[in-house]
Write a protein that holds these residues in place. Sequence first.
Motif, mmCIF file in Angstrom:
data_model
loop_
_atom_site.group_PDB
_atom_site.id
_atom_site.type_symbol
_atom_site.label_atom_id
_atom_site.label_comp_id
_atom_site.label_asym_id
_atom_site.label_seq_id
_atom_site.Cartn_x
_atom_site.Cartn_y
_atom_site.Cartn_z
ATOM 1 N N GLY A 150 -23.317 37.519 29.943
ATOM 2 C CA GLY A 150 -22.950 36.119 30.147
ATOM 3 C C GLY A 150 -23.786 35.409 31.192
ATOM 4 O O GLY A 150 -23.461 34.328 31.636
ATOM 5 N N ILE A 151 -24.861 36.046 31.625
ATOM 6 C CA ILE A 151 -25.737 35.408 32.608
ATOM 7 C C ILE A 151 -27.011 35.070 31.862
ATOM 8 O O ILE A 151 -27.779 35.946 31.474
ATOM 9 C CB ILE A 151 -26.047 36.362 33.770
ATOM 10 C CG1 ILE A 151 -24.740 36.817 34.392
ATOM 11 C CG2 ILE A 151 -26.966 35.700 34.781
ATOM 12 C CD1 ILE A 151 -24.795 38.221 34.915
ATOM 13 N N VAL A 152 -27.184 33.797 31.640
ATOM 14 C CA VAL A 152 -28.241 33.423 30.719
ATOM 15 C C VAL A 152 -29.579 33.288 31.403
ATOM 16 O O VAL A 152 -30.597 33.728 30.910
ATOM 17 C CB VAL A 152 -27.875 32.113 30.010
ATOM 18 C CG1 VAL A 152 -29.028 31.630 29.169
ATOM 19 C CG2 VAL A 152 -26.661 32.372 29.144
ATOM 20 N N HIS A 153 -29.559 32.666 32.570
ATOM 21 C CA HIS A 153 -30.824 32.459 33.269
ATOM 22 C C HIS A 153 -31.104 33.663 34.147
ATOM 23 O O HIS A 153 -30.200 34.240 34.727
ATOM 24 C CB HIS A 153 -30.753 31.192 34.116
ATOM 25 C CG HIS A 153 -30.495 29.996 33.271
ATOM 26 N ND1 HIS A 153 -31.442 29.468 32.442
ATOM 27 C CD2 HIS A 153 -29.380 29.251 33.105
ATOM 28 C CE1 HIS A 153 -30.917 28.431 31.810
ATOM 29 N NE2 HIS A 153 -29.667 28.285 32.172
ATOM 30 N N TYR A 191 -32.836 33.626 36.884
ATOM 31 C CA TYR A 191 -32.911 33.344 38.324
ATOM 32 C C TYR A 191 -31.561 33.588 38.943
ATOM 33 O O TYR A 191 -30.534 33.593 38.275
ATOM 34 C CB TYR A 191 -33.365 31.904 38.611
ATOM 35 C CG TYR A 191 -32.675 30.860 37.815
ATOM 36 C CD1 TYR A 191 -31.373 30.448 38.115
ATOM 37 C CD2 TYR A 191 -33.328 30.279 36.719
ATOM 38 C CE1 TYR A 191 -30.748 29.476 37.375
ATOM 39 C CE2 TYR A 191 -32.692 29.311 35.981
ATOM 40 C CZ TYR A 191 -31.410 28.909 36.301
ATOM 41 O OH TYR A 191 -30.796 27.946 35.564
ATOM 42 N N LEU A 239 -27.158 37.899 27.143
ATOM 43 C CA LEU A 239 -26.112 37.648 26.157
ATOM 44 C C LEU A 239 -24.909 38.534 26.401
ATOM 45 O O LEU A 239 -23.766 38.114 26.285
ATOM 46 C CB LEU A 239 -26.652 37.901 24.752
ATOM 47 C CG LEU A 239 -27.547 36.797 24.221
ATOM 48 C CD1 LEU A 239 -28.070 37.176 22.855
ATOM 49 C CD2 LEU A 239 -26.780 35.484 24.162
ATOM 50 N N LYS A 240 -25.188 39.786 26.764
ATOM 51 C CA LYS A 240 -24.110 40.742 26.958
ATOM 52 C C LYS A 240 -23.286 40.421 28.203
ATOM 53 O O LYS A 240 -22.069 40.523 28.202
ATOM 54 C CB LYS A 240 -24.700 42.151 27.064
ATOM 55 C CG LYS A 240 -23.676 43.241 26.990
ATOM 56 C CD LYS A 240 -24.317 44.602 26.809
ATOM 57 C CE LYS A 240 -23.288 45.686 27.039
ATOM 58 N NZ LYS A 240 -23.907 46.990 27.263
ATOM 59 N N LYS A 298 -42.211 26.441 31.783
ATOM 60 C CA LYS A 298 -40.758 26.554 31.796
ATOM 61 C C LYS A 298 -40.253 27.786 31.050
ATOM 62 O O LYS A 298 -39.327 28.447 31.494
ATOM 63 C CB LYS A 298 -40.119 25.280 31.223
ATOM 64 C CG LYS A 298 -40.060 24.207 32.276
ATOM 65 C CD LYS A 298 -40.093 22.836 31.679
ATOM 66 C CE LYS A 298 -40.423 21.803 32.767
ATOM 67 N NZ LYS A 298 -40.735 20.500 32.195
ATOM 68 N N ARG A 350 -30.694 24.355 18.278
ATOM 69 C CA ARG A 350 -31.572 23.738 19.283
ATOM 70 C C ARG A 350 -31.126 24.093 20.688
ATOM 71 O O ARG A 350 -31.941 24.257 21.583
ATOM 72 C CB ARG A 350 -31.599 22.216 19.081
ATOM 73 C CG ARG A 350 -32.412 21.857 17.860
ATOM 74 C CD ARG A 350 -32.413 20.364 17.544
ATOM 75 N NE ARG A 350 -33.366 20.106 16.469
ATOM 76 C CZ ARG A 350 -33.469 18.957 15.797
ATOM 77 N NH1 ARG A 350 -32.681 17.950 16.089
ATOM 78 N NH2 ARG A 350 -34.377 18.826 14.849
ATOM 79 N N HIS A 351 -29.829 24.196 20.866
ATOM 80 C CA HIS A 351 -29.298 24.620 22.168
ATOM 81 C C HIS A 351 -29.724 26.065 22.470
ATOM 82 O O HIS A 351 -30.223 26.374 23.543
ATOM 83 C CB HIS A 351 -27.771 24.511 22.127
ATOM 84 C CG HIS A 351 -27.088 24.904 23.406
ATOM 85 N ND1 HIS A 351 -26.139 24.131 24.009
ATOM 86 C CD2 HIS A 351 -27.204 25.999 24.187
ATOM 87 C CE1 HIS A 351 -25.717 24.722 25.108
ATOM 88 N NE2 HIS A 351 -26.344 25.862 25.225
ATOM 89 N N LEU A 384 -38.010 30.485 32.923
ATOM 90 C CA LEU A 384 -36.671 30.806 32.414
ATOM 91 C C LEU A 384 -36.554 32.274 31.980
ATOM 92 O O LEU A 384 -35.482 32.727 31.620
ATOM 93 C CB LEU A 384 -36.315 29.912 31.219
ATOM 94 C CG LEU A 384 -35.901 28.473 31.544
ATOM 95 C CD1 LEU A 384 -35.842 27.629 30.284
ATOM 96 C CD2 LEU A 384 -34.548 28.449 32.252
ATOM 97 N N GLY A 403 -28.208 17.998 21.661
ATOM 98 C CA GLY A 403 -28.667 19.378 21.565
ATOM 99 C C GLY A 403 -29.809 19.707 22.495
ATOM 100 O O GLY A 403 -30.472 20.712 22.343
ATOM 101 N N TYR A 406 -33.300 28.037 23.761
ATOM 102 C CA TYR A 406 -33.702 28.294 25.139
ATOM 103 C C TYR A 406 -33.017 29.533 25.731
ATOM 104 O O TYR A 406 -33.256 29.884 26.872
ATOM 105 C CB TYR A 406 -33.405 27.094 26.032
ATOM 106 C CG TYR A 406 -34.414 25.981 25.888
ATOM 107 C CD1 TYR A 406 -35.751 26.185 26.249
ATOM 108 C CD2 TYR A 406 -34.050 24.739 25.412
ATOM 109 C CE1 TYR A 406 -36.690 25.188 26.119
ATOM 110 C CE2 TYR A 406 -34.988 23.725 25.286
ATOM 111 C CZ TYR A 406 -36.304 23.956 25.632
ATOM 112 O OH TYR A 406 -37.227 22.962 25.506
ATOM 113 N N HIS A 407 -32.126 30.147 24.965
ATOM 114 C CA HIS A 407 -31.337 31.243 25.529
ATOM 115 C C HIS A 407 -31.365 32.519 24.727
ATOM 116 O O HIS A 407 -30.903 33.542 25.182
ATOM 117 C CB HIS A 407 -29.871 30.820 25.670
ATOM 118 C CG HIS A 407 -29.740 29.541 26.380
ATOM 119 N ND1 HIS A 407 -30.099 29.410 27.688
ATOM 120 C CD2 HIS A 407 -29.346 28.320 25.967
ATOM 121 C CE1 HIS A 407 -29.915 28.150 28.058
ATOM 122 N NE2 HIS A 407 -29.466 27.480 27.028
ATOM 123 N N ILE A 420 -17.165 35.245 28.954
ATOM 124 C CA ILE A 420 -18.621 35.203 28.756
ATOM 125 C C ILE A 420 -19.055 33.782 28.390
ATOM 126 O O ILE A 420 -20.040 33.262 28.911
ATOM 127 C CB ILE A 420 -19.046 36.206 27.657
ATOM 128 C CG1 ILE A 420 -18.954 37.632 28.204
ATOM 129 C CG2 ILE A 420 -20.459 35.911 27.156
ATOM 130 C CD1 ILE A 420 -19.232 38.720 27.165
#
Lengths: 257, 257
Positions: free
Chosen positions: A252-255, A257, A249-250, A213, A171-172, A217, B252, A175-176, B168
């Motif tokens: 480490g910057i998820v968002h 923006y 993912l590679k 959203k 669930r976490h 995102l 979560g 969004y990523h 990361i």
Amino acid sequence: MNSQEEINDFVRDGYKQYLPHLTIDPVIFGYHDQQLKILLLKWIGYDGWGLPGGFIKRRESLSEAAHRILQDRTGLESVFLQQFQVFGDSPYRVKERSPGEVSGKYGFVVEDSWLFERTLSIGYFALVDYSKVTVTTDFFTNAHQWCDVNEVPALLFDQNEVVDKALITLRHQIYHQPIGYNLLPEKFTLPEIHKLYETILGKELDPRNFAKKLVVLGLIKKLDEQRAIGPHRSPYLYQFEKEAYEYALKHGIVHTY
Amino acid sequence: MNSQEEINDFVRDGYKQYLPHLTIDPVIFGYHDQQLKILLLKWIGYDGWGLPGGFIKRRESLSEAAHRILQDRTGLESVFLQQFQVFGDSPYRVKERSPGEVSGKYGFVVEDSWLFERTLSIGYFALVDYSKVTVTTDFFTNAHQWCDVNEVPALLFDQNEVVDKALITLRHQIYHQPIGYNLLPEKFTLPEIHKLYETILGKELDPRNFAKKLVVLGLIKKLDEQRAIGPHRSPYLYQFEKEAYEYALKHGIVHTY
């Protein structure tokens, strides 16, 4: 490993081929038609339901082991398996196992085996379309089920905790990561992805805010294309921003923006 | 464990007290004054820098082991340690270790020891204010350093990969968890948190957008309070939304929208 002789060898000398003290226990989530389930096997030796787990061979990598175990136990190949936690805190994971517990139902009783030693578990999870999966069982297991995530029975050892943590992680990460990537057509409508997310998150989401959203995102993008589904109904199509995820993912910057 | 006799016992019979095949290797990030560093120890047996790792006792939980190891090696207590990955894929983690590699420099040579077996590593990380830490070393290590994350030397085994993955994960989680909670005063100004985030993420962030996003994501809240730092300068103060994080982590649901 299916003959009685092979099983006896495994119980007595399996530690020569496999590492003791560690199992891999995959939680396989299955989504189909607005239902989220997990794959459980009936373990003969314990007379109960559990995850499709197994041991790591002494000369195979951890990732190879995870994929081999899943394939041996369930027939599933080429699944995106993600490691999420090692379980080593519950009483089941600190103490040794009892011989009677393990060996009685398989037709042998041994007083001493590497299988009775303290065993930590490495949790992995995956998300598949369960309507496309054919599960096969082996000597240790004699049935399987896809069980609704809200109706999971008491599992072996601390495996209910493993499932709970896997669900929180899923669930976490929804969004990523492009977790839903293989569960929707390449181009999908907003109601389609909305239902997928509601099912996985287990709650209702406001449709207008939800879509806004996901776009903000950087998870999905609106295409200049519509799907004709009726005389006056042709919703716009959307697509996952898969490259943005992979970059994120590679690095480490998820968002975005 | 400091006498030669204790060490010999550990090498010969340590497997009776500790689980073989598994180590815990914590990556301790230290932040202070706009610098992000990691804690390295000089391992005598390998004549090189490495993480402050150790083995799990047979009758202690995994979490207890992680905290004990960190305290034994570094003197650090009550640190929020977070497990993030098991490492079992690199060649160092699939093969056995060579006796000469391990034992030569400690004043003993043995042909066979449980220490030479294949060993997987469980990675943990933590973030502390390194100006508040006093590091102590033990028999196996004879020096320590806080090393800038951009200048990490070649470490033992696959530990450079462990550090990379920890970084990361830290960068990922800084948008979702109160990681900076102990590194700023309870009430802080925007420039203070802006510099913390820039240092941890290792890149410049637009100050206006940055603040707006942290508030929108529910990570921090603006207080109705200012700090007087000069005749015409009294910036507003902010506070972490710690309860929102804790709810999110438990359920979560990471974003509050």
